[in-house]
Design an enzyme around this catalytic site. Structure first.
Site, mmCIF file in Angstrom:
data_model
loop_
_atom_site.group_PDB
_atom_site.id
_atom_site.type_symbol
_atom_site.label_atom_id
_atom_site.label_comp_id
_atom_site.label_asym_id
_atom_site.label_seq_id
_atom_site.Cartn_x
_atom_site.Cartn_y
_atom_site.Cartn_z
ATOM 1 C CE LYS A 1 9.808 -5.537 -5.293
ATOM 2 N NZ LYS A 1 10.558 -6.541 -6.102
ATOM 3 N N GLY B 1 7.973 4.266 -2.120
ATOM 4 C CA GLY B 1 8.598 3.988 -3.407
ATOM 5 C C GLY B 1 8.595 2.509 -3.730
ATOM 6 C CE1 TYR B 2 11.027 -3.811 -2.299
ATOM 7 C CE2 TYR B 2 8.860 -4.161 -1.333
ATOM 8 C CZ TYR B 2 10.039 -4.672 -1.843
ATOM 9 O OH TYR B 2 10.225 -6.036 -1.902
ATOM 10 C CB ALA B 3 4.196 0.355 -1.725
#
Length: 253
Positions: free
Chosen positions: A162, A157-159
């Site tokens: 971002k 999710g973070y990747a």
């Protein structure tokens, strides 16, 4: 005498200003002359560290509490920040991270990370940015990540968020550059903050990371200050749609 990096008379909104990278960004902007509006889900009205540092630089500080995981709260925040006209500078720094292998990454974790790290930042930028366009001036800065370029491990999710910010930076720059609004992003490397505590506590991961960084050390939050001032200042008036790594040389390895 004014310099290309002078922010005297400007107001900067910094989300996630209470600690870590956001705190360092707010302090750097204040030292360059900007008054600061610090946004955080846990912002204290008085007595916090960011207020102390901004006032020590001789600038005004205003704390605003807002939960960026709450879409309605983000809209209310945008209305509050633009009530008397848009700020000169918007630093979209607030974010969150959730670690779980992709095969076990629950919907709730994905939704929360995407909402905070990408959707809220688009909504806030849209609402403030269109008013900057009407005025003919503004600076918007996103905090991207090395995972705007790479996939990472156990943080899908973070990747995704971002990587999305890198695309959003370019998309908004394409539309707004002609109207005097600069949209850019900073991609911090491995910085010693709460988000990287688990990595730094793992001897094997920490050593592997350090071995890859040409500068030979973890970054410090204040390493982001110069890039933030540059992208907020007149010095970057012809800089649009970039994602600037501040990573000790990681991506060049």
């Amino acid at each position: 005498m004014s310099t290309p990096f002078d922010l005297t008379g400007r107001t900067a909104v910094v989300t996630g200003a209470r600690r870590g990278i956001g705190l360092a960004m707010a302090e750097a902007l204040a030292r360059a002359g900007a008054d600061i509006v610090g946004v955080s889900a846990n912002a204290e009205a008085e007595g916090n560290e960011v207020q102390r540092r901004v006032r020590a630089a001789g600038r005004r500080f205003t704390a605003v509490r807002a939960d960026l995981a709450d879409r309605a709260a983000v809209h209310r925040l945008a209305d509050e920040l633009t009530a008397s006209g848009p700020p000169d500078i918007l630093v979209n720094n607030a974010g969150t991270i959730a670690r779980a292998a992709a095969a076990e990454h629950p919907d709730e974790m994905w939704d929360h990370v995407i909402e905070v790290n990408l959707t809220s930042q688009f909504v806030l930028s849209r609402e403030i940015g269109r008013r900057m366009v009407d005025r003919g001036y503004g600076k918007i800065i996103f905090t991207a990540s090395l995972l705007s370029f790479q996939g990472g491990i156990n943080v899908p999710g973070y990747a995704a968020a971002k990587s999305g910010l890198a695309g959003l930076t370019k998309a908004l720059a394409n539309e707004w550059a002609a109207y005097g609004v600069n949209v850019n992003a900073i991609a911090p490397g491995y910085i010693a903050t709460d988000n990287t505590r688990a990595l730094r506590a793992d001897p094997d991961r920490s050593r592997a990371i350090l071995d890859r960084i040409p500068a030979g050390r973890w970054g410090r939050p204040d390493d982001l200050g110069g890039a933030t001032v540059f992208l907020a200042a007149p010095a970057s008036d012809y800089v649009n749609g970039i994602v600037l790594p501040v990573d000790g040389g990681w991506l060049g390895r």
